[in-house]
Motif scaffolding. Sequence first.
Motif, PDB file in Angstrom:
ATOM      1  N   ALA A 121       0.828  -1.207   0.000  1.00  0.00           N
ATOM      2  CA  ALA A 121       0.000   0.000   0.000  1.00  0.00           C
ATOM      3  C   ALA A 121       0.861   1.255   0.000  1.00  0.00           C
ATOM      4  O   ALA A 121       0.504   2.269   0.610  1.00  0.00           O
ATOM      5  CB  ALA A 121      -0.960   0.004   1.198  1.00  0.00           C
ATOM      6  N   VAL A 122       2.015   1.189  -0.695  1.00  0.00           N
ATOM      7  CA  VAL A 122       2.936   2.320  -0.794  1.00  0.00           C
ATOM      8  C   VAL A 122       2.711   3.020  -2.120  1.00  0.00           C
ATOM      9  O   VAL A 122       2.659   2.382  -3.172  1.00  0.00           O
ATOM     10  CB  VAL A 122       4.400   1.835  -0.685  1.00  0.00           C
ATOM     11  N   ARG A 123       2.568   4.329  -2.075  1.00  0.00           N
ATOM     12  CA  ARG A 123       2.411   5.117  -3.288  1.00  0.00           C
ATOM     13  C   ARG A 123       3.641   6.011  -3.455  1.00  0.00           C
ATOM     14  O   ARG A 123       4.147   6.565  -2.491  1.00  0.00           O
ATOM     15  CB  ARG A 123       1.158   5.991  -3.224  1.00  0.00           C
ATOM     16  N   GLY A 124       4.107   6.138  -4.673  1.00  0.00           N
ATOM     17  CA  GLY A 124       5.260   6.994  -4.929  1.00  0.00           C
ATOM     18  C   GLY A 124       6.463   6.192  -5.375  1.00  0.00           C
ATOM     19  O   GLY A 124       6.417   4.963  -5.471  1.00  0.00           O
ATOM     20  N   PRO A 125       7.566   6.894  -5.653  1.00  0.00           N
ATOM     21  CA  PRO A 125       8.774   6.208  -6.155  1.00  0.00           C
ATOM     22  C   PRO A 125       9.437   5.386  -5.055  1.00  0.00           C
ATOM     23  O   PRO A 125       9.777   5.903  -3.991  1.00  0.00           O
ATOM     24  CB  PRO A 125       9.675   7.366  -6.602  1.00  0.00           C
ATOM     25  N   VAL A 126       9.601   4.090  -5.289  1.00  0.00           N
ATOM     26  CA  VAL A 126      10.225   3.201  -4.311  1.00  0.00           C
ATOM     27  C   VAL A 126      11.623   2.826  -4.776  1.00  0.00           C
ATOM     28  O   VAL A 126      11.969   2.972  -5.948  1.00  0.00           O
ATOM     29  CB  VAL A 126       9.383   1.931  -4.083  1.00  0.00           C
ATOM     30  N   GLY A 127      12.425   2.339  -3.850  1.00  0.00           N
ATOM     31  CA  GLY A 127      13.777   1.911  -4.183  1.00  0.00           C
ATOM     32  C   GLY A 127      14.328   1.020  -3.092  1.00  0.00           C
ATOM     33  O   GLY A 127      13.694   0.819  -2.048  1.00  0.00           O
ATOM     34  N   PHE A 128      15.520   0.494  -3.348  1.00  0.00           N
ATOM     35  CA  PHE A 128      16.173  -0.383  -2.381  1.00  0.00           C
ATOM     36  C   PHE A 128      17.278   0.369  -1.656  1.00  0.00           C
ATOM     37  O   PHE A 128      17.941   1.237  -2.230  1.00  0.00           O
ATOM     38  CB  PHE A 128      16.714  -1.631  -3.081  1.00  0.00           C
ATOM     39  N   THR A 129      17.467   0.025  -0.394  1.00  0.00           N
ATOM     40  CA  THR A 129      18.362   0.793   0.463  1.00  0.00           C
ATOM     41  C   THR A 129      19.773   0.241   0.510  1.00  0.00           C
ATOM     42  O   THR A 129      20.677   0.913   0.995  1.00  0.00           O
ATOM     43  CB  THR A 129      17.799   0.831   1.900  1.00  0.00           C
ATOM     44  N   GLN A 130      19.985  -0.989   0.014  1.00  0.00           N
ATOM     45  CA  GLN A 130      21.309  -1.608   0.051  1.00  0.00           C
ATOM     46  C   GLN A 130      21.665  -2.135  -1.336  1.00  0.00           C
ATOM     47  O   GLN A 130      20.804  -2.687  -2.021  1.00  0.00           O
ATOM     48  CB  GLN A 130      21.328  -2.777   1.043  1.00  0.00           C
ATOM     49  N   PRO A 131      22.920  -2.012  -1.757  1.00  0.00           N
ATOM     50  CA  PRO A 131      23.298  -2.531  -3.074  1.00  0.00           C
ATOM     51  C   PRO A 131      23.494  -4.038  -3.122  1.00  0.00           C
ATOM     52  O   PRO A 131      23.438  -4.632  -4.199  1.00  0.00           O
ATOM     53  CB  PRO A 131      24.604  -1.796  -3.377  1.00  0.00           C
ATOM     54  N   VAL A 132      23.732  -4.668  -1.971  1.00  0.00           N
ATOM     55  CA  VAL A 132      23.903  -6.125  -1.923  1.00  0.00           C
ATOM     56  C   VAL A 132      23.136  -6.662  -0.721  1.00  0.00           C
ATOM     57  O   VAL A 132      23.276  -6.145   0.384  1.00  0.00           O
ATOM     58  CB  VAL A 132      25.390  -6.528  -1.806  1.00  0.00           C
ATOM     59  N   VAL A 133      22.326  -7.697  -0.950  1.00  0.00           N
ATOM     60  CA  VAL A 133      21.605  -8.332   0.154  1.00  0.00           C
ATOM     61  C   VAL A 133      21.943  -9.815   0.182  1.00  0.00           C
ATOM     62  O   VAL A 133      22.084 -10.453  -0.865  1.00  0.00           O
ATOM     63  CB  VAL A 133      20.077  -8.132   0.033  1.00  0.00           C
ATOM     64  N   ASP A 134      22.098 -10.351   1.374  1.00  0.00           N
ATOM     65  CA  ASP A 134      22.407 -11.764   1.570  1.00  0.00           C
ATOM     66  C   ASP A 134      21.095 -12.477   1.852  1.00  0.00           C
ATOM     67  O   ASP A 134      20.626 -12.511   2.989  1.00  0.00           O
ATOM     68  CB  ASP A 134      23.390 -11.922   2.728  1.00  0.00           C
ATOM     69  N   ASP A 135      20.495 -13.020   0.809  1.00  0.00           N
ATOM     70  CA  ASP A 135      19.172 -13.626   0.930  1.00  0.00           C
ATOM     71  C   ASP A 135      19.081 -14.793  -0.054  1.00  0.00           C
ATOM     72  O   ASP A 135      18.573 -14.658  -1.171  1.00  0.00           O
ATOM     73  CB  ASP A 135      18.091 -12.580   0.625  1.00  0.00           C
ATOM     74  N   PRO A 136      19.601 -15.986   0.333  1.00  0.00           N
ATOM     75  CA  PRO A 136      19.610 -17.138  -0.587  1.00  0.00           C
ATOM     76  C   PRO A 136      18.233 -17.523  -1.108  1.00  0.00           C
ATOM     77  O   PRO A 136      18.109 -17.954  -2.259  1.00  0.00           O
ATOM     78  CB  PRO A 136      20.218 -18.255   0.262  1.00  0.00           C
TER      79      PRO A 136
END
Length: 277
Positions: A104-119
């Motif tokens: 339920a998020v409106r507007g420009p979204v993005g990711f906060t980290q360039p690398v995530v450890d999530d197999p």
Amino acid sequence: MARGERARYWQYAELPGVDLLHARYIEKAFSRHTHETFVYAAITEGVEAFHYRDELVRAGPGQIALVNPDTPHTGHAGVPEGWTYRTIYPDPELVRSIAADVLAVRGPVGFTQPVVDDPYAAQLVIGVHRAAEEGNALAADSLLRLVTARMLRSHGGLRPLAPRSAGARDAARARAVLEERMARPPSLERLAADLGTSPFALLRAFRAAYGMPPHTWLTDARVRRARRLLDAGTPPAEAAVAVGFTDQPHLNRHFTRSVGVPPGAYQRARGVGRAGT
């Protein structure tokens, strides 16, 4: 392409708004560039190192490199044996629609980290590729939405708008001029004079706003526009001249350093006719 390297850049018709890349690189080095899309790159073997803004980061097996649209980054091998990855390039509108639906998020979204450890998320990215390769539209679309929602929940947020300082306004005006005059751009001195500022002040403002100096941004913008022309069926030699490169080899060199495959291979992989080399 160096011996042992391979790359396939393609689209699956039942997954609109998404590009796919499956590649193994050893000596490959991506120049500083941006994408109009998001990037989810699941590393399956080796290590990729890349500059993300001003930070050098590394991603290995089980990790995902996440790049927001219009964010400068590079890419090269982090170990001698190189790296293998499966990458998804989803359109920003698609990601925003998933954010609105799930969070339920409106507007420009993005990711906060360039690398995530999530197999687990990495396996979802790989699953999107495999489903597309098998022609399983339901699975490909479902897995794409699952991995996007998972990463937005864990590593996402609203993207703040850049402050509109005088320098930022000059940078935006300079960018508009370069977009309009891409094939025949002015010199830095002329560009700055027309904007009522100095060359060094414009350099600083442009780099602060877009993460790279005007000449580097222009090369990246030419590649991006060339991609749109290639998608429309324009032969590589014609696309090269249209965007301001001196000839097709000039386009080939920069296109491969940014996209990962040469223009002709890019067209063929995407099923565009009249592809050259």
